[in-house]
Design a protein around this motif. Structure first.
Motif, PDB file in Angstrom:
ATOM      1  N   THR A 294       0.837  -1.192   0.000  1.00 53.46           N
ATOM      2  CA  THR A 294       0.000   0.000   0.000  1.00 53.46           C
ATOM      3  C   THR A 294       0.876   1.248   0.000  1.00 53.46           C
ATOM      4  N   ASN A 295       0.262   2.400  -0.046  1.00 57.85           N
ATOM      5  CA  ASN A 295       0.957   3.687   0.029  1.00 57.85           C
ATOM      6  C   ASN A 295       1.987   3.846  -1.083  1.00 57.85           C
ATOM      7  N   ASP A 296       1.817   3.087  -2.183  1.00 55.34           N
ATOM      8  CA  ASP A 296       2.734   3.158  -3.325  1.00 55.34           C
ATOM      9  C   ASP A 296       4.186   2.984  -2.923  1.00 55.34           C
ATOM     10  N   GLY A 297       4.413   2.222  -1.871  1.00 52.77           N
ATOM     11  CA  GLY A 297       5.770   1.858  -1.475  1.00 52.77           C
ATOM     12  C   GLY A 297       6.499   2.866  -0.632  1.00 52.77           C
ATOM     13  N   MET A 298       5.874   4.002  -0.315  1.00 53.37           N
ATOM     14  CA  MET A 298       6.589   5.023   0.465  1.00 53.37           C
ATOM     15  C   MET A 298       5.646   5.774   1.395  1.00 53.37           C
ATOM     16  N   LEU A 299       6.241   6.288   2.454  1.00 49.34           N
ATOM     17  CA  LEU A 299       5.546   7.150   3.405  1.00 49.34           C
ATOM     18  C   LEU A 299       6.287   8.479   3.485  1.00 49.34           C
ATOM     19  N   LEU A 300       5.547   9.528   3.728  1.00 50.22           N
ATOM     20  CA  LEU A 300       6.109  10.858   3.911  1.00 50.22           C
ATOM     21  C   LEU A 300       6.100  11.187   5.402  1.00 50.22           C
ATOM     22  N   VAL A 301       7.256  11.573   5.933  1.00 58.95           N
ATOM     23  CA  VAL A 301       7.375  11.889   7.357  1.00 58.95           C
ATOM     24  C   VAL A 301       7.639  13.383   7.515  1.00 58.95           C
ATOM     25  N   ARG A 302       6.844  14.020   8.359  1.00 63.37           N
ATOM     26  CA  ARG A 302       7.025  15.433   8.694  1.00 63.37           C
ATOM     27  C   ARG A 302       7.611  15.522  10.087  1.00 63.37           C
ATOM     28  N   GLY A 303       8.785  16.135  10.194  1.00 61.09           N
ATOM     29  CA  GLY A 303       9.433  16.296  11.492  1.00 61.09           C
ATOM     30  C   GLY A 303       9.574  17.753  11.870  1.00 61.09           C
TER      31      GLY A 303
END
Length: 370
Positions: A294-303
């Motif tokens: 799922t998620n097209d293979g990637m996640l976006l992380v906001r720090g």
């Protein structure tokens, strides 16, 4: 891999045949041999399996893990297996994407890799003449040797290697850092690869690309003037494409033709890219593998960083099909290490106490050095 002299896959499937029913050999009951004759079975000749069958097994192993494919070809008693399978070249199908470098090659010691899906560890000797590891790219390593002004792309599991052009910027500045690297390819057999690197020098940054054998790197048009503050923190290869997160949280893709450039593929909702007071100071975005379908293979992380420490984090799922980015409420069985590492927590018992947390600390502090 062997079990009592037989390849493991063969041994697992080799069950004793049902030769008797009621004390009588099956073939005797069928009238093939006399009942009083003993029945014997010739040992199977595993070394001379049909090449097509060997390739079928090899390709199945390769889809699982390139190290299993290498072990199959290395079976010393099955030389025909080697001739029936392709040697591992510097091609995407042979990339060890699930193996993450933990310890680089220093003073001749072996480099340590961890499998992010299984928790297995491997130690690999990287040829010291290749120089120091400066980045990982889709399971491969980018190495630089300033004494010979050479740069290489190496598959650490197969030892397939190719020369890359030496970045002239290394000859001018001493504080050059490659913050991310990736590989662009359609994944086809024998397809030419393009290596992409994100480089920073102090507060300046740029993205470059080159194919093995090129004499120079090409600048990727990032839509900023040369010398401006870099807009990117890292990047990630997924499905043969290289993506970078913008400092506003948008996700862009490196497009090579007709000229190298960045193309928007998903945009973050307005307001989610700001800090608590409505500004941009201290906000950084990273792309990490999702380790699922799922998620097209990637996640976006906001720090959100305060005093160089992460004070707050949020995770978003990226959908390339509808070009959207939405907040992910639960990261599930994942531990995220910035800037670009994801581990499955249940494969690392020592991480059990960190379930659902994120950290940008040194991953080796958590999973150990031994």
């Amino acid at each position: 891999m062997e079990q009592q002299g037989l390849p493991l896959a063969a041994a697992a499937s080799m069950e004793a045949p049902a030769t008797e029913v009621g004390g009588q050999p099956l073939l005797a009951m069928a009238g093939v041999v006399e009942a009083e004759e003993s029945f014997s079975m010739d040992p199977l000749d595993w070394a001379n399996l049909f090449p097509e069958l060997v390739r079928l097994v090899a390709n199945d192993l390769l889809r699982s893990d390139v190290t299993e494919y290498i072990r199959l070809r290395a079976v010393s008693v099955c030389k025909p297996w080697r001739s029936a399978t392709a040697a591992a070249q510097l091609e995407p199908r042979f990339f060890p994407r699930n193996w993450q470098l933990l310890r680089g090659n220093m003073l001749g010691e072996k480099s340590r890799f961890v499998n992010v899906l299984t928790g297995a560890f491997l130690k690999v000797q990287i040829p010291p003449q290749y120089g120091r590891v400066v980045a990982s790219a889709d399971g491969c390593l980018v190495l630089e040797d300033n004494t010979t002004s050479t740069m290489r792309l190496l598959n650490p599991m197969t030892m397939a290697v190719a020369d890359l052009p030496y970045p002239y910027i290394y000859l001018i500045f001493v504080d050059v850092v490659i913050t991310a690297a990736g590989i662009v390819s359609d994944g086809g057999e024998g397809e030419a690869l393009t290596v992409v690197v994100c480089i920073t020098v102090g507060d300046l940054g740029a993205i470059y690309c080159a194919k093995p054998g090129d004499i120079t790197w090409r600048l990727v048009d990032a839509g900023i003037e040369e010398g401006e503050v870099p807009m990117f923190d890292g990047g990630l290869t997924v499905g043969g494409s290289f993506y970078v997160p913008k400092r506003t949280g948008d996700v862009l893709k490196v497009v090579l033709l007709p000229e190298p450039r960045l193309e928007y593929i998903a945009r973050l909702q307005d307001g989610l890219h700001m800090n608590r007071v409505g500004g941009f100071a201290g906000v950084r975005f990273f792309l990490v593998p999702s380790l699922d379908d799922t998620n097209d293979g990637m996640l976006l992380v906001r720090g959100l960083y305060e005093n160089n420490q992460v004070a707050e984090m949020d995770v978003f799922q990226v959908n390339l099909r509808n070009m959207s980015i939405t907040e992910l409420g639960n990261i599930g069985n994942r531990i995220l290490f910035l800037p670009s590492l994801t581990l499955l927590a249940d494969k690392f018992p020592i991480l059990h106490g960190l379930m659902g947390m994120l950290s940008d600390d040194d991953v080796e502090m958590y999973i150990g050095y031994s």
